[in-house]
Design an enzyme around this catalytic site. Sequence first.
Site, PDB file in Angstrom:
ATOM      1  N   ARG A  51       0.823  -1.207   0.000  1.00  0.00           N
ATOM      2  CA  ARG A  51       0.000   0.000   0.000  1.00  0.00           C
ATOM      3  C   ARG A  51       0.868   1.272   0.000  1.00  0.00           C
ATOM      4  NH1 ARG A  51      -5.145  -0.647   0.766  1.00  0.00           N
ATOM      5  NH2 ARG A  51      -4.858  -2.680   1.697  1.00  0.00           N
ATOM      6  N   LEU A  72      -5.746   4.251   0.580  1.00  0.00           N
ATOM      7  CA  LEU A  72      -4.362   4.723   0.444  1.00  0.00           C
ATOM      8  C   LEU A  72      -3.688   4.826   1.814  1.00  0.00           C
ATOM      9  CD1 LEU A  72      -5.133   7.252  -2.396  1.00  0.00           C
ATOM     10  CD2 LEU A  72      -3.846   5.110  -2.618  1.00  0.00           C
ATOM     11  N   ASN A  95     -14.296  12.971   0.506  1.00  0.00           N
ATOM     12  CA  ASN A  95     -14.872  11.683   0.107  1.00  0.00           C
ATOM     13  C   ASN A  95     -16.384  11.780   0.225  1.00  0.00           C
ATOM     14  OD1 ASN A  95     -14.855   8.876  -0.619  1.00  0.00           O
ATOM     15  ND2 ASN A  95     -15.296   8.393   1.528  1.00  0.00           N
ATOM     16  N   THR A  96     -17.065  10.976  -0.570  1.00  0.00           N
ATOM     17  CA  THR A  96     -18.505  10.842  -0.387  1.00  0.00           C
ATOM     18  C   THR A  96     -18.800   9.383  -0.111  1.00  0.00           C
ATOM     19  OG1 THR A  96     -20.691  11.102  -1.381  1.00  0.00           O
ATOM     20  CG2 THR A  96     -18.889  10.648  -2.893  1.00  0.00           C
ATOM     21  N   HIS A  97     -19.686   9.171   0.838  1.00  0.00           N
ATOM     22  CA  HIS A  97     -20.027   7.798   1.234  1.00  0.00           C
ATOM     23  C   HIS A  97     -21.536   7.605   1.077  1.00  0.00           C
ATOM     24  CE1 HIS A  97     -19.703   3.987   3.236  1.00  0.00           C
ATOM     25  NE2 HIS A  97     -20.689   4.332   4.045  1.00  0.00           N
ATOM     26  N   ASP A 138     -13.829   6.152   6.044  1.00  0.00           N
ATOM     27  CA  ASP A 138     -15.151   6.735   6.353  1.00  0.00           C
ATOM     28  C   ASP A 138     -15.206   7.435   7.716  1.00  0.00           C
ATOM     29  OD1 ASP A 138     -16.058   5.903   3.871  1.00  0.00           O
ATOM     30  OD2 ASP A 138     -16.727   3.966   4.621  1.00  0.00           O
TER      31      ASP A 138
HETATM   32  C1  GRF Z   1     -20.775   6.641  -4.971  1.00  0.00           C
HETATM   33  O1  GRF Z   1     -22.006   6.193  -4.446  1.00  0.00           O
HETATM   34  C2  GRF Z   1     -19.799   6.895  -3.850  1.00  0.00           C
HETATM   35  O2  GRF Z   1     -20.384   7.335  -2.676  1.00  0.00           O
HETATM   36  C3  GRF Z   1     -19.197   5.538  -3.658  1.00  0.00           C
HETATM   37  O3  GRF Z   1     -19.038   5.045  -4.968  1.00  0.00           O
HETATM   38  C4  GRF Z   1     -20.060   5.582  -5.783  1.00  0.00           C
HETATM   39  C5  GRF Z   1     -19.417   6.129  -7.024  1.00  0.00           C
HETATM   40  O4  GRF Z   1     -20.255   6.014  -8.124  1.00  0.00           O
HETATM   41  N1  GRF Z   1     -17.978   5.602  -2.870  1.00  0.00           N
HETATM   42  P1  GRF Z   1     -19.772   6.326  -9.615  1.00  0.00           P
HETATM   43  O5  GRF Z   1     -18.598   5.431  -9.950  1.00  0.00           O
HETATM   44  O6  GRF Z   1     -19.396   7.785  -9.683  1.00  0.00           O
HETATM   45  O7  GRF Z   1     -20.973   6.049 -10.470  1.00  0.00           O
END
Ligand code: GRF
Length: 204
Positions: free
Chosen positions: A77, A105, A119-121, A157
């Site tokens: 990693r 990472l 980041n989006t979760h 997260d």
């Molecule tokens: C999103 O739902 C994000 O939160 C998650 O992966 C997805 C990405 O979707 N970590 P895409 O590849 O942009 O369609």
Amino acid sequence: MVEIALQYTNRMPNKRKKLAVLVSGTGTLLESFLNEGLQVDLVLADRPCRGIDEVAQKGNVPTELVLRTDFSKNFDREAYTHLVLAALKKYEIDVIAMAGFNTVLAPSLFEVYGGKILNTHPALLPSFKGHYGVRDALAYGVKVTGCTVHIATPEVDEGKILAQKAVEIFPNDTESSLHERIKEVERSLYLETIRAFIADQINF
Ligand code: GRF
């Protein structure tokens, strides 16, 4: 619908911050950013995928494929992260937005970019962390889930939450129908947050 609004400051940005978007999959978040006119300076992927092969190409965004060849427990990693860091440095990237990037990472990334990685979760953190946030929320039987935009840290997260939006779960939802509805919400929430973040307009 619950929403935590972004808090804006009156600070004026200095110079334009250069943005890298990291992808591993279909790249629909990236696609919506580009369609909405967000300036993306680099798309970096860890594997060939629609996000880098089609979306970034179509948007004429520079790309770097930092190919991950080892998915075993012996994956180096740290060495991989150094390759990512070198690519980011080459493009003088200031801010990183993970958008479905599937390699965790090493801490060395956060030593250089700490506080500048978003980041989006696809769940309402701190619930349902990890790779299966949508599936786990569905399996648990919660009636409401959503998405969370946060500052990324070495812990997956974790990190300061910047924005959240709720999405109702319907009785006939599947993982994919639910994930698609979450992504519809993520696209605007993440874009709005990135724009405010790179303009130094988020108070946190
Ligand atoms: C999103 O739902 C994000 O939160 C998650 O992966 C997805 C990405 O979707 N970590 P895409 O590849 O942009 O369609």
